[in-house]
Design an enzyme around this catalytic site. Sequence first.
Site, PDB file in Angstrom:
ATOM      1  N   ASN A   1       8.940   9.402 -12.030  1.00 52.43           N
ATOM      2  CA  ASN A   1       8.258   9.477 -13.335  1.00 52.43           C
ATOM      3  C   ASN A   1       7.892  10.973 -13.765  1.00 52.43           C
ATOM      4  O   ASN A   1       7.727  11.187 -14.875  1.00 52.43           O
ATOM      5  CB  ASN A   1       6.794   8.667 -13.061  1.00 52.43           C
ATOM      6  CG  ASN A   1       5.770   9.048 -14.125  1.00 52.43           C
ATOM      7  OD1 ASN A   1       5.910   8.545 -15.183  1.00 52.43           O
ATOM      8  ND2 ASN A   1       4.500   9.584 -13.859  1.00 52.43           N
TER       9      ASN A   1
ATOM     10  N   ARG B   1      11.711   2.101  -3.282  1.00 51.40           N
ATOM     11  CA  ARG B   1      10.496   1.893  -3.707  1.00 51.40           C
ATOM     12  C   ARG B   1      10.227   3.073  -4.931  1.00 51.40           C
ATOM     13  O   ARG B   1      10.499   4.016  -4.636  1.00 51.40           O
ATOM     14  CB  ARG B   1       9.383   2.277  -2.594  1.00 51.40           C
ATOM     15  CG  ARG B   1       8.058   2.072  -3.008  1.00 51.40           C
ATOM     16  CD  ARG B   1       7.295   3.375  -3.062  1.00 51.40           C
ATOM     17  NE  ARG B   1       5.765   3.302  -3.307  1.00 51.40           N
ATOM     18  CZ  ARG B   1       5.083   4.002  -3.805  1.00 51.40           C
ATOM     19  NH1 ARG B   1       5.494   5.202  -4.203  1.00 51.40           N
ATOM     20  NH2 ARG B   1       3.694   3.845  -4.125  1.00 51.40           N
TER      21      ARG B   1
ATOM     22  N   ASP C   1       8.041   4.681  -7.269  1.00 53.22           N
ATOM     23  CA  ASP C   1       6.650   5.459  -7.552  1.00 53.22           C
ATOM     24  C   ASP C   1       6.496   5.084  -8.941  1.00 53.22           C
ATOM     25  O   ASP C   1       7.119   5.583  -9.941  1.00 53.22           O
ATOM     26  CB  ASP C   1       6.758   6.798  -6.970  1.00 53.22           C
ATOM     27  CG  ASP C   1       5.340   7.437  -7.032  1.00 53.22           C
ATOM     28  OD1 ASP C   1       4.549   6.843  -6.268  1.00 53.22           O
ATOM     29  OD2 ASP C   1       5.062   8.095  -7.966  1.00 53.22           O
TER      30      ASP C   1
ATOM     31  N   HIS D   1       3.911   3.722 -14.887  1.00 53.05           N
ATOM     32  CA  HIS D   1       3.793   4.774 -15.988  1.00 53.05           C
ATOM     33  C   HIS D   1       5.236   4.957 -16.570  1.00 53.05           C
ATOM     34  O   HIS D   1       5.343   6.047 -17.097  1.00 53.05           O
ATOM     35  CB  HIS D   1       3.119   5.998 -14.978  1.00 53.05           C
ATOM     36  CG  HIS D   1       2.153   5.875 -14.606  1.00 53.05           C
ATOM     37  ND1 HIS D   1       0.942   6.136 -15.142  1.00 53.05           N
ATOM     38  CD2 HIS D   1       1.557   5.416 -13.335  1.00 53.05           C
ATOM     39  CE1 HIS D   1      -0.071   5.702 -14.318  1.00 53.05           C
ATOM     40  NE2 HIS D   1       0.185   5.167 -13.380  1.00 53.05           N
TER      41      HIS D   1
ATOM     42  N   GLU E   1       6.276   0.186  -7.883  1.00 49.31           N
ATOM     43  CA  GLU E   1       4.993   0.337  -7.588  1.00 49.31           C
ATOM     44  C   GLU E   1       4.357  -0.094  -9.114  1.00 49.31           C
ATOM     45  O   GLU E   1       4.309   1.114  -9.832  1.00 49.31           O
ATOM     46  CB  GLU E   1       4.604   1.524  -7.175  1.00 49.31           C
ATOM     47  CG  GLU E   1       3.122   1.685  -6.627  1.00 49.31           C
ATOM     48  CD  GLU E   1       2.330   2.965  -6.896  1.00 49.31           C
ATOM     49  OE1 GLU E   1       1.226   3.128  -6.595  1.00 49.31           O
ATOM     50  OE2 GLU E   1       2.879   3.578  -7.797  1.00 49.31           O
TER      51      GLU E   1
ATOM     52  N   ARG F   1       6.018  -5.728   4.178  1.00 54.75           N
ATOM     53  CA  ARG F   1       5.990  -4.312   4.499  1.00 54.75           C
ATOM     54  C   ARG F   1       4.747  -4.213   5.293  1.00 54.75           C
ATOM     55  O   ARG F   1       3.753  -4.220   4.965  1.00 54.75           O
ATOM     56  CB  ARG F   1       5.939  -3.386   3.165  1.00 54.75           C
ATOM     57  CG  ARG F   1       5.968  -1.960   3.708  1.00 54.75           C
ATOM     58  CD  ARG F   1       6.038  -1.034   2.452  1.00 54.75           C
ATOM     59  NE  ARG F   1       4.943  -1.232   1.819  1.00 54.75           N
ATOM     60  CZ  ARG F   1       4.730  -0.470   0.302  1.00 54.75           C
ATOM     61  NH1 ARG F   1       5.568  -0.244  -0.193  1.00 54.75           N
ATOM     62  NH2 ARG F   1       3.447  -0.832   0.081  1.00 54.75           N
TER      63      ARG F   1
HETATM   64  C1  ARE Z   1      -2.842  15.568  -6.491  1.00 55.68           C
HETATM   65  C2  ARE Z   1      -4.345  15.798  -6.653  1.00 55.68           C
HETATM   66  C3  ARE Z   1      -4.881  15.745  -8.207  1.00 55.68           C
HETATM   67  C4  ARE Z   1      -3.977  16.828  -8.702  1.00 55.68           C
HETATM   68  C5  ARE Z   1      -2.402  16.193  -8.767  1.00 55.68           C
HETATM   69  C6  ARE Z   1      -1.524  17.216  -9.512  1.00 55.68           C
HETATM   70  O1  ARE Z   1      -5.035  14.662  -5.808  1.00 55.68           O
HETATM   71  O2  ARE Z   1      -6.305  16.293  -8.057  1.00 55.68           O
HETATM   72  O3  ARE Z   1      -4.312  16.669 -10.144  1.00 55.68           O
HETATM   73  O4  ARE Z   1      -2.139  16.379  -7.419  1.00 55.68           O
HETATM   74  O5  ARE Z   1      -1.845  18.692  -8.952  1.00 55.68           O
HETATM   75  C7  ARE Z   1      -0.654  10.882  -4.865  1.00 55.68           C
HETATM   76  C8  ARE Z   1      -1.916  11.165  -4.654  1.00 55.68           C
HETATM   77  C9  ARE Z   1      -2.466  11.844  -5.757  1.00 55.68           C
HETATM   78  C10 ARE Z   1      -2.013  13.163  -6.015  1.00 55.68           C
HETATM   79  C11 ARE Z   1      -0.700  12.758  -6.422  1.00 55.68           C
HETATM   80  C12 ARE Z   1       0.363  14.187  -6.269  1.00 55.68           C
HETATM   81  O6  ARE Z   1      -2.757   9.916  -4.827  1.00 55.68           O
HETATM   82  O7  ARE Z   1      -4.040  12.164  -5.614  1.00 55.68           O
HETATM   83  O8  ARE Z   1      -2.503  14.134  -6.944  1.00 55.68           O
HETATM   84  O9  ARE Z   1      -0.201  12.250  -5.059  1.00 55.68           O
HETATM   85  O10 ARE Z   1       0.242  14.955  -5.198  1.00 55.68           O
HETATM   86  C13 ARE Z   1      -2.619   4.985  -9.992  1.00 55.68           C
HETATM   87  C14 ARE Z   1      -0.973   5.008 -10.432  1.00 55.68           C
HETATM   88  C15 ARE Z   1      -0.468   4.788  -9.229  1.00 55.68           C
HETATM   89  C16 ARE Z   1      -0.516   6.034  -7.857  1.00 55.68           C
HETATM   90  C17 ARE Z   1      -2.225   5.723  -7.966  1.00 55.68           C
HETATM   91  C18 ARE Z   1      -2.519   6.646  -6.690  1.00 55.68           C
HETATM   92  O11 ARE Z   1      -0.832   4.050 -11.430  1.00 55.68           O
HETATM   93  O12 ARE Z   1       1.012   5.030  -9.606  1.00 55.68           O
HETATM   94  O13 ARE Z   1      -2.852   6.026  -9.176  1.00 55.68           O
HETATM   95  N1  ARE Z   1       0.380   5.659  -6.893  1.00 55.68           N
HETATM   96  C19 ARE Z   1       1.500   6.362  -6.617  1.00 55.68           C
HETATM   97  C20 ARE Z   1       1.466   6.832  -5.091  1.00 55.68           C
HETATM   98  C21 ARE Z   1       0.621   8.047  -4.887  1.00 55.68           C
HETATM   99  C22 ARE Z   1       0.828   9.073  -5.604  1.00 55.68           C
HETATM  100  C23 ARE Z   1       1.310   8.706  -6.995  1.00 55.68           C
HETATM  101  C24 ARE Z   1       1.732   7.660  -7.379  1.00 55.68           C
HETATM  102  C25 ARE Z   1       1.956  10.029  -8.007  1.00 55.68           C
HETATM  103  O14 ARE Z   1       1.580   5.790  -4.288  1.00 55.68           O
HETATM  104  O15 ARE Z   1       0.430   8.130  -3.571  1.00 55.68           O
HETATM  105  O16 ARE Z   1      -0.351  10.165  -5.821  1.00 55.68           O
HETATM  106  O17 ARE Z   1       3.203  10.240  -7.539  1.00 55.68           O
HETATM  107  C26 ARE Z   1      -6.366   1.458 -11.108  1.00 55.68           C
HETATM  108  C27 ARE Z   1      -4.944   1.506 -11.947  1.00 55.68           C
HETATM  109  C28 ARE Z   1      -3.885   1.889 -11.092  1.00 55.68           C
HETATM  110  C29 ARE Z   1      -4.214   3.598 -10.578  1.00 55.68           C
HETATM  111  C30 ARE Z   1      -5.612   3.143  -9.701  1.00 55.68           C
HETATM  112  C31 ARE Z   1      -5.888   4.485  -8.956  1.00 55.68           C
HETATM  113  O18 ARE Z   1      -6.161   0.532 -10.090  1.00 55.68           O
HETATM  114  O19 ARE Z   1      -4.838   0.261 -12.273  1.00 55.68           O
HETATM  115  O20 ARE Z   1      -2.704   2.331 -11.985  1.00 55.68           O
HETATM  116  O21 ARE Z   1      -3.109   3.892  -9.704  1.00 55.68           O
HETATM  117  O22 ARE Z   1      -6.382   2.636 -10.518  1.00 55.68           O
HETATM  118  O23 ARE Z   1      -5.946   5.673  -9.929  1.00 55.68           O
HETATM  119 CA    CA Z   2       5.615   8.719 -17.477  1.00 49.46          CA
END
Ligand code: ARE
Ligand code: CA
Length: 500
Positions: free
Chosen positions: A100, A194, A196, A200, A232, A335
């Site tokens: 993404n 998977r 990610d 989005h 995801e 899983r």
């Molecule tokens: C980090 C820092 C941030 C900083 C950023 C950029 O924490 O402060 O701004 O870096 O510098 C993971 C971490 C994040 C991290 C990111 C990149 O969790 O904290 O940011 O890596 O290093 C949403 C998304 C969903 C996502 C979750 C976590 O929709 O896709 O948030 N999950 C995946 C992965 C994560 C990963 C990412 C995506 C990014 O599994 O491990 O992030 O690649 C509601 C909404 C959901 C939302 C949820 C939480 O339920 O419906 O959509 O999920 O709230 O916000």
């Molecule tokens: Ca996007």
Amino acid sequence: QHAPNTADNKQAIVHLFEWRWADIAAECETFLGPYGFGGVQVSPPNENRVIAIPYRPWWERYQPISYHLNTRSGNDEDFRDMVHRCNQQGVRIYADVVINHMCGFGGSGHGTGGSYFNAENLDFPAVPYGSNDFNNCSTCGTSDCKVQSYDDVNQIRNCRLVSMLDLNHSSDYVRGKIADYMNYLTSIGVAGFRVDAAKHMWPGDLAAIFGRLSDLNTAYFPSGSRPFIAMEVIDLGGVISSSEYIHMGRITEFRYGKQIGQIFRKQYGQTLAYLQYIGENWDKESDNNVLVFVDNHDTQRSHGAGGESILTFRDSKLYKMANAFMLAFPYGFVRMMSSYYWDQWWELQSWGLKDSNDWIGPPADGSGNTMGVSINNKGNCRNGWICEHRWRQNRNMVMFRNVAAGHGMFNWWDNGYHQIAFSRGDRAFIAINNEGLWALDATLQTGLSSGDYCDVISGDLSNGGCTGKTITVGGDGRTHIYIAGDDEVPMIAIHAGSKV
Ligand code: ARE
Ligand code: CA
């Protein structure tokens, strides 16, 4: 596609979160193959940003710098060696692909593989991507280019997720670069992905990318096999629905782990008796469209969804029970999570308690190199690796699920509250007592043929004997089950493969 491409129709995989490729290869040979695991979800294999503050958090791997295979888990050669050795054991590899976005906005430097990037100018020469390959603030529409509201579909998909530079997937060039990366992985022998942050990305853009994917490597898979896709999509209600994605593959069913946690924790008046209806009969996507899990790398540290209901290794007794139920019940592709330990540090924020150590990365040496997984002579992991998948109760339920494959749920029994039992056709039977105080004391129909069975929760079948409880099933398929309320792990599970 929805089918996981497992060997011998195996039914469960494990996420070896942050493991090194060399350790995963060894685990396939010594443990996962012999115990019937179908595959491993691995952490993102591509080069990521090196984050120094906080020091080397796990989440740096969700900030791509290039599609070169070079991370703290190992390099290209290590990855190839792992995929080959695991496939040789009939254990598949599923790659976590972060497509993404690239890294967070701002700064410049070098990634884990040494590639230069400039996140100020949106320049990633090792792909290469330049500023034209990203969504700009006008297609997004928020003042800081970030996703600000999860009520706005356009923002969710065209703005930056927590500031990470958002790729423009309507571009043919970007689609091509992503497809090339994924095709490179399958050419090595990976069985699927998977995906990610699929929520989005526009479903139409994803369909275009998936349409460019090659068939799997015929050294390991029948010709014409298509990559498994698990997207995801966190759908707890809201403007984006998992139903927009399920024609392309499975979605991660976050409602499942949340509800399982609530039920086993007895929150909101929920009881185990309700579990009879979990799945499509309740409010979830159908069996063939979901990947289910009790916790994942986000929810176990309150990053994803589900909050304090989620069960993890920290609640080991309930966690074993929840995993056993998930593995016993015919719903979804399963899983299991395998974690490393970190000390939590709870601090009060305006919205509630937060673990300010939730960023801590995998066990590492002073230079930030991930440490190998060491295993003692009892088969337990050491130096910070938890290895939930090696806990006897979890590990043995994988075989239970394989043995029960293709058989529905029968002979449901419950006491109206926290005691349940059911069979999987004539293949397997489980009873769970989560009452705490009261014993489960009942004569129940197991569906199994008569004989002596080894309970795979309290022990193992070894050399024709059972190291745990032996359960005798009569000619009518019935047996007397007694599970004390205060049993260490109050369950009994037997199956056609555990006959003494
Ligand atoms: C980090 C820092 C941030 C900083 C950023 C950029 O924490 O402060 O701004 O870096 O510098 C993971 C971490 C994040 C991290 C990111 C990149 O969790 O904290 O940011 O890596 O290093 C949403 C998304 C969903 C996502 C979750 C976590 O929709 O896709 O948030 N999950 C995946 C992965 C994560 C990963 C990412 C995506 C990014 O599994 O491990 O992030 O690649 C509601 C909404 C959901 C939302 C949820 C939480 O339920 O419906 O959509 O999920 O709230 O916000
Ligand atoms: Ca996007």
